[in-house]
Enzyme design. Structure first.
Site, PDB file in Angstrom:
ATOM      1  N   GLY A 304      -2.060  -1.333 -10.071  1.00 19.23           N
ATOM      2  CA  GLY A 304      -3.398  -1.383  -9.417  1.00 19.23           C
ATOM      3  C   GLY A 304      -3.176  -0.183  -8.420  1.00 19.23           C
ATOM      4  O   GLY A 304      -2.353   0.978  -8.546  1.00 19.23           O
ATOM      5  N   SER A 305      -3.965  -0.242  -7.296  1.00 17.93           N
ATOM      6  CA  SER A 305      -4.198   1.100  -6.327  1.00 17.93           C
ATOM      7  C   SER A 305      -2.964   1.533  -5.561  1.00 17.93           C
ATOM      8  O   SER A 305      -2.977   2.607  -5.043  1.00 17.93           O
ATOM      9  CB  SER A 305      -5.200   0.315  -5.369  1.00 17.93           C
ATOM     10  OG  SER A 305      -6.435   0.583  -5.957  1.00 17.93           O
ATOM     11  N   THR A 306      -1.766   0.771  -5.788  1.00 21.42           N
ATOM     12  CA  THR A 306      -0.559   1.347  -5.364  1.00 21.42           C
ATOM     13  C   THR A 306      -0.143   2.607  -5.887  1.00 21.42           C
ATOM     14  O   THR A 306       0.457   3.660  -5.419  1.00 21.42           O
ATOM     15  CB  THR A 306       0.602   0.541  -5.499  1.00 21.42           C
ATOM     16  OG1 THR A 306       0.793  -0.009  -6.719  1.00 21.42           O
ATOM     17  CG2 THR A 306       0.481  -0.796  -4.457  1.00 21.42           C
TER      18      THR A 306
END
Length: 581
Positions: A304-306
């Site tokens: 995801g957004s990591t």
């Protein structure tokens, strides 16, 4: 005829008769001599055949013995030699000398079926001590024609004493060594476990065997020998905290799984790593396959957004993007039949810090587009996110990526969809973003900074790393990382909420949540990564990473920072006290 004439006739007949017998005797004598010679020859032939037969038999026996002598002992006997049964393993210790795994002496029960008179009676007596015995299987063993059968491995001293008291002929005990893990499941996925013959099957137990222990044991050089302990990099105190936090979070969010790692950014040492569900290495079968999976290193997930952390670092490091640039995030991106939009859309131009703060998919995708597809793929490869991670643990999964990178792939990968990696290698790449730009492969063995420098690879510029530390801190204070803040320890990081693929489609109601953090962010010493798989709220809806994975980081840091030797700092210059008098 006179008497005299009659006597003369009789003498004459006697003479003729005697002469006849002499001729017969002479003839029979020659025949006997011939027969005697013939029988003597036959006797010699028979003796020769017997000698030849014995020679062939002895040669066959000798060849068979030589053949058995060249075979491994396990293939020619039902029981291993005593030196194999008593083979030692080195203790496994944590970095402070606490025992993680050690050998204890035990015994195993065996039977000699040819000495068993009544198998039913033996089974009946043994069941008084071992009530879970399989009656059918035990009967087949005791009534077999073999001369040796294992009945039960690794008995307790009490069980041995009770069986001895039964006085059953035809059964006995053999000494063995059993592996014991004092911490139970606390560090199960790191330590691993052994099989019934004390051979490493998983984790660092398996690693120790591959480093020569298995070869030494095979030639009997580990029997009764005290071996030098193997010290690991993990801190048992930190490890225990990680597992507690994971178990509490799984219960709280009714999640399918969770994981966490604490990594030294300067040496690559793993101070603690846990994956849940887990298992007890003292009884690994009880954990089941779900508990055996090490989700941190052997499970791959879309993070995801990591991944936006790596996309922004890529843009800044390429020189095509700087911290003062602005990107248009007013309109969704439509490409290949897909629409890319922001979850926290601002409907305006965004700066680099704002793209990070508001976790803008649109802004991140445009940064990736500026760098280009080839540059994007090369950068992630350089960070080790697309290749198999190198470390001591045998359980390491290969990341997944598209066979062919197209523009749509680069766009979705920029915000963490389309590439699956292991959480551990995500943490390792995250450490490179904050430690000055050096990628250091993770290790579960002690390593000094000097040793780490020898294996470190510079992957980004020091200035890029400084900018990323600033962005991490900014997001920790202004963005989605606020729930991970720990007073005095300056935590910075990036959340990641990835939709899970259900039946071939992304499902917004099922998430994989992660948080990549570093602390203290002004001079990072440790990276902490947590994830929680498919957390549910009280209303049975999906939970965002800021409300699940970030609080896990807060709990881990607040409980372990002092143990790790990190001193808190309060105030702008770090000299203020927490409470003013």
């Amino acid at each position: 005829m006179s008497f005299l004439s009659r006597v003369m006739v009789l003498k004459s007949r006697a003479h003729i008769s005697a002469g006849g017998r002499g001729v017969g005797t002479s003839l029979r004598g020659g025949t006997f001599e011939s027969a005697r010679k013939r029988k003597s020859g036959q006797t010699r032939v028979r003796v020769g055949l017997i000698i030849a037969g014995f020679a062939v038999c002895y040669c066959a026996i000798g060849a068979k013995l030589a053949y058995y002598g060249m075979l491994d002992p396990e293939s020619t006997a039902s029981i291993m030699p005593a030196d194999r049964l008593m083979a030692s393993r080195p203790d496994l210790l944590d970095r402070n000398g606490e025992v993680l795994a050690t050998d204890i002496r035990t015994v195993s029960l065996f039977a000699e079926p040819h000495k068993i008179v009544d198998p039913d009676e033996v089974i009946e007596k043994l069941r008084t001590v071992l009530p879970d015995l399989d009656t059918r299987q035990m009967y087949n063993k005791l009534s077999s024609k073999s001369r040796f059968q294992w009945l039960r491995r690794q008995l307790t001293p009490k069980q041995q004493s009770q069986i001895l008291a039964l006085g059953i002929p035809g059964i006995g005990f053999r000494p063995e060594k059993r592996r014991f893990y004092p911490g139970g499941p606390t560090a199960s996925h790191i330590v691993g476990f052994v099989n019934i013959d004390n051979r490493g099957v998983a984790g660092m137990e398996r690693y120790v065997d591959t480093q020569g222990l298995a070869d030494l044991a095979a030639v009997g050089m580990t029997s009764g020998q005290p071996l030098e302990p193997v010290r690991l990099s993990i801190d048992l105190r930190v490890q225990s905290i990680l597992r507690d936090v994971l178990m509490e979070s799984i219960t709280k969010f009714r999640a399918k799984g969770a994981g966490a790692v604490v990594l030294d950014v300067h040496t690559g040492e793993v101070l603690g790593m846990a994956s849940a569900p887990d298992f007890d290495p003292n009884d690994p079968a009880a954990g089941g396959e779900d508990g055996w999976l090490n989700r941190m290193s052997n499970g791959t997930f879309e993070m995801g957004s990591t991944f936006k952390s790596f996309t922004l670092a890529m843009g800044l490091d390429s020189g095509k993007v700087n911290m003062n640039d602005m990107f248009d995030a007013r309109y969704p991106i439509r490409i290949g039949g897909y629409t890319i939009k922001d979850f926290h859309g601002q409907g305006r131009m965004l700066s680099i810090p704002e793209i990070f703060q508001y976790s803008s998919n649109i802004g991140t995708a445009k940064i990736a587009d500026v760098v280009g597809i080839d540059g994007h793929k090369d950068f992630l490869t350089k960070l080790g996110l697309l290749t198999k991670m190198q470390t001591e643990l045998p359980e390491v999964a290969m990341p997944g990526q598209p066979r062919e990178w197209k523009k749509i792939n680069s766009i979705t990968i920029s915000f963490g969809h389309g590439v699956s990696t292991t959480p551990l290698q995500t943490a390792v790449a995250g450490a490179a973003l904050v430690n000055g730009g050096k990628l250091i492969e993770p290790t579960f063995l002690p390593r000094t900074r000097e040793q780490a420098e020898e294996v470190a690879k510079t992957v980004i510029k020091p200035q890029t790393s400084a900018n990323m530390r600033w962005l991490f801190r900014w997001n920790g204070v202004k963005g989605s990382g606020k729930n991970a803040l720990v007073e005095g320890f300056n935590v910075g990081g990036k959340t990641g909420t990835a939709d899970k693929v259900i039946n071939g489609r992304y499902n917004h109601d099922h998430n994989f949540n992660a948080f990549l953090a570093a602390f203290p962010i002004y001079d990072p010493q440790y990276v902490v990564l947590t994830f929680i798989d498919d957390p549910r709220s009280e209303t049975d809806h999906a939970v965002l990473a800021g409300n699940s994975a970030a609080p896990m980081v807060k709990e881990i840091i607040s409980r372990s920072a002092a143990i790790l030797g990190v001193k808190p700092r309060f105030g702008e210059d770090g000299t203020a006290m927490l409470v003013s008098y």
